[in-house]
Design a protein around this motif. Structure first.
Motif, PDB file in Angstrom:
ATOM      1  N   ILE A  21      -6.402   2.374  -7.163  1.00  0.00           N
ATOM      2  CA  ILE A  21      -6.498   3.463  -6.195  1.00  0.00           C
ATOM      3  C   ILE A  21      -7.927   3.577  -5.692  1.00  0.00           C
ATOM      4  O   ILE A  21      -8.880   3.170  -6.359  1.00  0.00           O
ATOM      5  CB  ILE A  21      -6.027   4.811  -6.789  1.00  0.00           C
ATOM      6  CG1 ILE A  21      -6.879   5.221  -7.994  1.00  0.00           C
ATOM      7  CG2 ILE A  21      -4.551   4.738  -7.163  1.00  0.00           C
ATOM      8  CD1 ILE A  21      -6.552   6.614  -8.532  1.00  0.00           C
ATOM      9  N   SER A  22      -8.066   4.147  -4.497  1.00  0.00           N
ATOM     10  CA  SER A  22      -9.393   4.233  -3.882  1.00  0.00           C
ATOM     11  C   SER A  22     -10.279   5.265  -4.568  1.00  0.00           C
ATOM     12  O   SER A  22     -11.509   5.117  -4.584  1.00  0.00           O
ATOM     13  CB  SER A  22      -9.280   4.546  -2.387  1.00  0.00           C
ATOM     14  OG  SER A  22      -8.553   5.748  -2.157  1.00  0.00           O
TER      15      SER A  22
ATOM     16  N   THR B 292      -4.507  13.232  -1.823  1.00  0.00           N
ATOM     17  CA  THR B 292      -5.758  13.445  -1.097  1.00  0.00           C
ATOM     18  C   THR B 292      -6.841  13.927  -2.048  1.00  0.00           C
ATOM     19  O   THR B 292      -6.558  14.547  -3.081  1.00  0.00           O
ATOM     20  CB  THR B 292      -5.589  14.483   0.035  1.00  0.00           C
ATOM     21  OG1 THR B 292      -5.154  15.733  -0.534  1.00  0.00           O
ATOM     22  CG2 THR B 292      -4.570  14.004   1.065  1.00  0.00           C
TER      23      THR B 292
ATOM     24  N   GLU C  35      -9.472  13.817   2.142  1.00  0.00           N
ATOM     25  CA  GLU C  35      -9.386  12.409   2.523  1.00  0.00           C
ATOM     26  C   GLU C  35      -8.191  11.772   1.821  1.00  0.00           C
ATOM     27  O   GLU C  35      -7.915  12.095   0.667  1.00  0.00           O
ATOM     28  CB  GLU C  35     -10.651  11.644   2.125  1.00  0.00           C
ATOM     29  CG  GLU C  35     -11.911  12.091   2.808  1.00  0.00           C
ATOM     30  CD  GLU C  35     -13.123  11.307   2.316  1.00  0.00           C
ATOM     31  OE1 GLU C  35     -14.198  11.487   2.900  1.00  0.00           O
ATOM     32  OE2 GLU C  35     -12.983  10.537   1.338  1.00  0.00           O
ATOM     33  N   PRO C  36      -7.497  10.871   2.476  1.00  0.00           N
ATOM     34  CA  PRO C  36      -6.373  10.196   1.819  1.00  0.00           C
ATOM     35  C   PRO C  36      -6.853   9.272   0.704  1.00  0.00           C
ATOM     36  O   PRO C  36      -7.869   8.586   0.849  1.00  0.00           O
ATOM     37  CB  PRO C  36      -5.709   9.399   2.947  1.00  0.00           C
ATOM     38  CG  PRO C  36      -6.791   9.215   3.967  1.00  0.00           C
ATOM     39  CD  PRO C  36      -7.660  10.425   3.888  1.00  0.00           C
TER      40      PRO C  36
ATOM     41  N   ARG D 231      -5.793   6.002  -1.297  1.00  0.00           N
ATOM     42  CA  ARG D 231      -4.898   4.871  -1.082  1.00  0.00           C
ATOM     43  C   ARG D 231      -4.618   4.154  -2.399  1.00  0.00           C
ATOM     44  O   ARG D 231      -5.514   4.017  -3.245  1.00  0.00           O
ATOM     45  CB  ARG D 231      -5.511   3.899  -0.068  1.00  0.00           C
ATOM     46  CG  ARG D 231      -5.850   4.555   1.254  1.00  0.00           C
ATOM     47  CD  ARG D 231      -6.650   3.637   2.169  1.00  0.00           C
ATOM     48  NE  ARG D 231      -5.827   2.566   2.754  1.00  0.00           N
ATOM     49  CZ  ARG D 231      -6.311   1.595   3.523  1.00  0.00           C
ATOM     50  NH1 ARG D 231      -7.627   1.536   3.770  1.00  0.00           N
ATOM     51  NH2 ARG D 231      -5.510   0.667   4.016  1.00  0.00           N
ATOM     52  N   LYS D 232      -3.376   3.722  -2.552  1.00  0.00           N
ATOM     53  CA  LYS D 232      -2.966   2.963  -3.736  1.00  0.00           C
ATOM     54  C   LYS D 232      -2.481   1.593  -3.281  1.00  0.00           C
ATOM     55  O   LYS D 232      -1.675   1.488  -2.355  1.00  0.00           O
ATOM     56  CB  LYS D 232      -1.855   3.698  -4.487  1.00  0.00           C
ATOM     57  CG  LYS D 232      -1.320   2.944  -5.700  1.00  0.00           C
ATOM     58  CD  LYS D 232      -0.257   3.769  -6.416  1.00  0.00           C
ATOM     59  CE  LYS D 232       0.362   3.010  -7.588  1.00  0.00           C
ATOM     60  NZ  LYS D 232       1.355   3.842  -8.315  1.00  0.00           N
TER      61      LYS D 232
ATOM     62  N   GLU E 139       0.847  -1.207   0.000  1.00  0.00           N
ATOM     63  CA  GLU E 139       0.000   0.000   0.000  1.00  0.00           C
ATOM     64  C   GLU E 139       0.872   1.243   0.000  1.00  0.00           C
ATOM     65  O   GLU E 139       1.922   1.290   0.642  1.00  0.00           O
ATOM     66  CB  GLU E 139      -0.914   0.007   1.225  1.00  0.00           C
ATOM     67  CG  GLU E 139      -1.817   1.234   1.283  1.00  0.00           C
ATOM     68  CD  GLU E 139      -2.680   1.296   2.545  1.00  0.00           C
ATOM     69  OE1 GLU E 139      -3.182   2.402   2.854  1.00  0.00           O
ATOM     70  OE2 GLU E 139      -2.832   0.258   3.208  1.00  0.00           O
ATOM     71  N   GLN E 140       0.397   2.279  -0.731  1.00  0.00           N
ATOM     72  CA  GLN E 140       1.067   3.573  -0.771  1.00  0.00           C
ATOM     73  C   GLN E 140       0.028   4.687  -0.631  1.00  0.00           C
ATOM     74  O   GLN E 140      -1.166   4.478  -0.880  1.00  0.00           O
ATOM     75  CB  GLN E 140       1.798   3.777  -2.102  1.00  0.00           C
ATOM     76  CG  GLN E 140       2.919   2.819  -2.401  1.00  0.00           C
ATOM     77  CD  GLN E 140       3.396   2.995  -3.824  1.00  0.00           C
ATOM     78  OE1 GLN E 140       2.861   2.384  -4.744  1.00  0.00           O
ATOM     79  NE2 GLN E 140       4.396   3.839  -4.027  1.00  0.00           N
ATOM     80  N   HIS E 141       0.517   5.852  -0.262  1.00  0.00           N
ATOM     81  CA  HIS E 141      -0.319   7.055  -0.270  1.00  0.00           C
ATOM     82  C   HIS E 141      -0.314   7.635  -1.678  1.00  0.00           C
ATOM     83  O   HIS E 141       0.734   7.727  -2.315  1.00  0.00           O
ATOM     84  CB  HIS E 141       0.239   8.069   0.733  1.00  0.00           C
ATOM     85  CG  HIS E 141      -0.559   9.321   0.849  1.00  0.00           C
ATOM     86  ND1 HIS E 141      -1.838   9.352   1.370  1.00  0.00           N
ATOM     87  CD2 HIS E 141      -0.268  10.599   0.493  1.00  0.00           C
ATOM     88  CE1 HIS E 141      -2.289  10.594   1.351  1.00  0.00           C
ATOM     89  NE2 HIS E 141      -1.354  11.370   0.816  1.00  0.00           N
ATOM     90  N   PHE E 142      -1.489   8.008  -2.201  1.00  0.00           N
ATOM     91  CA  PHE E 142      -1.598   8.522  -3.573  1.00  0.00           C
ATOM     92  C   PHE E 142      -2.176   9.935  -3.577  1.00  0.00           C
ATOM     93  O   PHE E 142      -2.796  10.349  -4.543  1.00  0.00           O
ATOM     94  CB  PHE E 142      -2.457   7.575  -4.412  1.00  0.00           C
ATOM     95  CG  PHE E 142      -2.327   7.772  -5.909  1.00  0.00           C
ATOM     96  CD1 PHE E 142      -1.173   7.415  -6.579  1.00  0.00           C
ATOM     97  CD2 PHE E 142      -3.378   8.312  -6.653  1.00  0.00           C
ATOM     98  CE1 PHE E 142      -1.056   7.588  -7.955  1.00  0.00           C
ATOM     99  CE2 PHE E 142      -3.278   8.485  -8.027  1.00  0.00           C
ATOM    100  CZ  PHE E 142      -2.108   8.132  -8.683  1.00  0.00           C
TER     101      PHE E 142
ATOM    102  N   ASN F 297     -14.273   8.910  -3.573  1.00  0.00           N
ATOM    103  CA  ASN F 297     -13.185   8.180  -2.925  1.00  0.00           C
ATOM    104  C   ASN F 297     -13.784   7.054  -2.094  1.00  0.00           C
ATOM    105  O   ASN F 297     -14.481   7.294  -1.111  1.00  0.00           O
ATOM    106  CB  ASN F 297     -12.369   9.123  -2.041  1.00  0.00           C
ATOM    107  CG  ASN F 297     -11.048   8.525  -1.621  1.00  0.00           C
ATOM    108  OD1 ASN F 297     -10.480   7.686  -2.329  1.00  0.00           O
ATOM    109  ND2 ASN F 297     -10.527   8.943  -0.482  1.00  0.00           N
TER     110      ASN F 297
END
Length: 349
Positions: free
Chosen positions: A33-34, A11, A15-16, A18-19, A6-9, A117
């Motif tokens: 991605i979310s 906001t 909201e974050p 997620r990847k 998982e990575q941060h992609f 999201n």
């Protein structure tokens, strides 16, 4: 062996996003991605070992939010494809949906499932996205909980769409990935060399604005006859606007019917699609910008133009709610909508 990371992609609306990325020992990998429950990347080795990303898309959340009018990789809902006049009836009640494609409704409306999201959880090697769609959203009746479950097994991406509702409604979800097995940056020259087979002996006849007339046409003797392998370039040089049509999948007696096989001979990469849905929209991206027009700038600054990729959107037939003899898109309280599709990748010898 399949690894999930998982990575941060970025906001979206504070909201974050997620990847999630699956990778295998063979070099095959998939990222989702979310935001929009989007397939962001699919990397596939060629017969010479070269690994290429074979889906169109973007490198940043900002580009997905501001540039993705063509739905690259998106989860589509509540209803994929077109609904005539943006209207339908259930139990004598007329519902008016958003008109976002001329006088018609397309791909869930102005803010469809592709522009939210999704909540995300991990269950082993599965990623489960969930979204609560409120009664009246984009004109659709019923509070709905929708899920998209992604999983990679060997060299296949498995996708399952699920939904339940508290009031009778309609649902027809799909994924809108744009594939080019020569690589997302190969353009029309790469697409023309693809050889396609589609397991369908009929298509839904459409009007000038791509709305089904209700007739099912046999493909024999027409450019829609893809039952035997056909080189895409040989068809598109004669019929530039093909394809953007729903093919009626011929049942095979399996839980997941064989839908299509596409091969890129020079790289050896192939894609086979299996689904439990009665139709598949075959689309060769005519409505991306023409060569003389400003392109959509995608991953690594790649310009995306007309015929840059193909889509295989498994689905119920377009506008099915207005054609009682089509397979149904109606979902009732207590029932579960379940759409399964498998994208199997590999290389020929």
């Amino acid at each position: 062996m399949v690894h999930l990371a998982e990575q941060h992609f970025g906001t979206f609306n504070n909201e974050p996003v997620r990847k999630f990325t699956w990778s295998t020992d063979t070099g095959f990998s998939v990222s989702v991605i979310s935001y929009g429950a989007i397939i962001q990347s699919i990397k596939v080795p060629a017969k010479n070992g070269e690994i290429k990303d074979v889906v169109l898309g973007f490198d940043t959340i900002e580009d997905y939010v501001t540039k993705n009018a063509r739905f690259f990789g998106s989860t589509i809902g509540r209803c994929a494809n077109r609904i005539r006049g943006g209207t339908f009836q259930l139990d004598g009640v007329t519902y008016q949906l958003a008109k976002n494609n001329g006088e018609n409704h397309l791909h869930g409306g102005i803010v469809g499932f592709n522009k939210v999201n999704w909540n995300s959880t991990v269950d082993g090697t599965k990623v489960i996205f969930s979204y609560y769609s409120k009664d009246g959203e984009e004109g659709y009746p019923g509070d709905m909980i929708a899920n998209v479950i992604y999983e990679v097994v060997d060299n296949s991406l498995l996708v399952e769409f699920l939904a339940v509702t508290h009031k009778k409604t309609i649902i027809n979800m799909t994924n809108h990935s744009y594939f080019n097995l020569a690589g997302h940056d190969a353009g029309a020259d790469g697409l023309y060399d693809h050889i396609i087979t589609v397991n369908a002996d009929r298509v839904t006849e459409t009007s000038a604005d791509n709305i089904p007339t209700g007739r099912l046409l046999k493909v024999g003797g027409t450019p829609f006859d893809l039952r035997a392998p056909v080189r895409l370039g040989d068809v598109l040089v004669l019929h530039e606007r093909l394809f953007d049509h729903n093919f009626c999948v011929s049942p095979t007696g399996e839980e997941l019917n064989f839908v299509s096989r596409v091969v890129h001979p020079s790289s050896g990469r192939y894609l086979q699609v299996y689904s439990n849905q009665p139709g598949v929209q075959v689309y060769t991206s005519y409505f991306l910008p023409a060569p003389q027009d400003q392109p959509i700038v995608g991953k690594q600054g790649t310009p995306y133009h007309r015929h840059a990729a193909f889509c295989l959107e498994t689905q119920v037939y377009p506008d099915a709610v207005n054609h009682p003899h089509f397979p149904t898109v109606i979902l009732k309280p207590g029932d579960v909508y379940r759409h399964k599709v498998r994208y199997e990748f590999g290389v020929t010898n």
